[in-house]
Design an enzyme around this catalytic site. Structure first.
Site, PDB file in Angstrom:
ATOM      1  N   TYR A  26       0.795  -1.231   0.000  1.00 34.46           N
ATOM      2  CA  TYR A  26       0.000   0.000   0.000  1.00 34.46           C
ATOM      3  C   TYR A  26       0.832   1.288   0.000  1.00 34.46           C
ATOM      4  O   TYR A  26       0.263   2.378  -0.035  1.00 34.46           O
ATOM      5  CB  TYR A  26      -0.954  -0.007   1.201  1.00 34.46           C
ATOM      6  N   ASN A  77     -12.716   4.285  -1.541  1.00 37.13           N
ATOM      7  CA  ASN A  77     -11.913   3.085  -1.327  1.00 37.13           C
ATOM      8  C   ASN A  77     -12.526   2.375  -0.136  1.00 37.13           C
ATOM      9  O   ASN A  77     -12.274   2.736   1.019  1.00 37.13           O
ATOM     10  CB  ASN A  77     -10.446   3.426  -1.074  1.00 37.13           C
ATOM     11  N   HIS A 103      -8.856   1.656  -5.605  1.00 40.07           N
ATOM     12  CA  HIS A 103      -7.969   0.779  -4.831  1.00 40.07           C
ATOM     13  C   HIS A 103      -6.523   1.158  -5.099  1.00 40.07           C
ATOM     14  O   HIS A 103      -6.156   1.428  -6.248  1.00 40.07           O
ATOM     15  CB  HIS A 103      -8.164  -0.693  -5.202  1.00 40.07           C
ATOM     16  N   LEU A 104      -5.718   1.131  -4.042  1.00 46.47           N
ATOM     17  CA  LEU A 104      -4.282   1.343  -4.207  1.00 46.47           C
ATOM     18  C   LEU A 104      -3.649   0.163  -4.939  1.00 46.47           C
ATOM     19  O   LEU A 104      -2.837   0.337  -5.840  1.00 46.47           O
ATOM     20  CB  LEU A 104      -3.626   1.496  -2.828  1.00 46.47           C
ATOM     21  N   ARG A 114     -10.394 -11.201  -3.307  1.00 47.98           N
ATOM     22  CA  ARG A 114     -10.408  -9.784  -3.681  1.00 47.98           C
ATOM     23  C   ARG A 114     -10.852  -9.579  -5.126  1.00 47.98           C
ATOM     24  O   ARG A 114     -10.939  -8.448  -5.602  1.00 47.98           O
ATOM     25  CB  ARG A 114      -9.026  -9.157  -3.486  1.00 47.98           C
TER      26      ARG A 114
HETATM   27  C1  DQA Z   1      -7.758  -2.042  -0.997  1.00 46.57           C
HETATM   28  C2  DQA Z   1      -7.850  -3.505  -1.486  1.00 46.57           C
HETATM   29  C3  DQA Z   1      -8.767  -4.308  -0.581  1.00 46.57           C
HETATM   30  O1  DQA Z   1      -8.843  -5.659  -1.047  1.00 46.57           O
HETATM   31  C4  DQA Z   1      -8.224  -4.319   0.835  1.00 46.57           C
HETATM   32  O2  DQA Z   1      -9.105  -5.027   1.683  1.00 46.57           O
HETATM   33  C5  DQA Z   1      -7.936  -2.963   1.345  1.00 46.57           C
HETATM   34  C6  DQA Z   1      -7.315  -1.976   0.459  1.00 46.57           C
HETATM   35  C7  DQA Z   1      -6.759  -1.227  -1.836  1.00 46.57           C
HETATM   36  O3  DQA Z   1      -6.811   0.007  -1.751  1.00 46.57           O
HETATM   37  O4  DQA Z   1      -5.917  -1.788  -2.546  1.00 46.57           O
HETATM   38  O5  DQA Z   1      -8.163  -2.666   2.509  1.00 46.57           O
HETATM   39  O6  DQA Z   1      -9.048  -1.446  -1.133  1.00 46.57           O
END
Ligand code: DQA
Length: 146
Positions: A26, A77, A103-104, A114
């Site tokens: 991240y 997000n 999403h990052l 995911r």
């Molecule tokens: C996220 C991706 C999600 O799967 C994860 O649970 C996050 C961060 C991202 O910004 O990449 O908390 O949303």
């Protein structure tokens, strides 16, 4: 959309730990630094920011930014709730302002759980995989293509 917009940014669970949380995935910037860089880059826009670890508070924030604060677009997000929340999907559907899924990380290249987004179908578009630049690209999408 005009050249100056009021843009809501909503971050979901664990994104309060940005900078120290799994930095190899991240990044090393906290969201305060990311937000102030956005404000510097886009001085004409007004950014309203909210973060919560609680699903219902994220729903309240979508409703509040869209219906009461007059935000013209929202970058959301939703963190882990992306993959689980019918209620957030419904909240996005309930408002008429464009909501972008942000999403990052490149979620499609990560764990199987995911790969499903329950909010994506309610969003105007999705941006994933560009680290903190995902938010900047979201601003670009809101201001130049919608
Ligand atoms: C996220 C991706 C999600 O799967 C994860 O649970 C996050 C961060 C991202 O910004 O990449 O908390 O949303």
């Amino acid at each position: 959309m005009g050249s100056s917009m009021k843009i809501g940014i909503i971050n979901g669970p664990n994104l309060n730990l940005l900078g120290s949380r799994e930095p190899e995935i991240y990044g090393r910037d906290g969201f305060e630094a990311i937000l102030s860089a956005l404000q510097t880059r886009y001085p004409a826009h007004t950014f309203v920011y909210y973060q919560s670890n609680i699903e219902g508070e994220l729903i309240d924030a979508v409703q509040d930014m869209a219906l009461r604060q007059g935000c013209e677009g929202i970058l959301l997000n939703a963190g882990g709730y992306t993959h689980t929340s019918v209620a957030l999907h419904d909240a996005i559907k309930a408002v008429s302002v464009p909501v972008l899924e942000i999403h990052l990380s490149q979620v499609a290249a990560r764990e199987e759980f995911r790969h499903t987004s329950l909010i994506g179908a309610a969003c105007r578009g999705s941006i994933a995989g560009f680290g903190k630049d995902s938010y900047r690209l979201g601003v670009e999408a809101l201001t130049s293509s919608l």
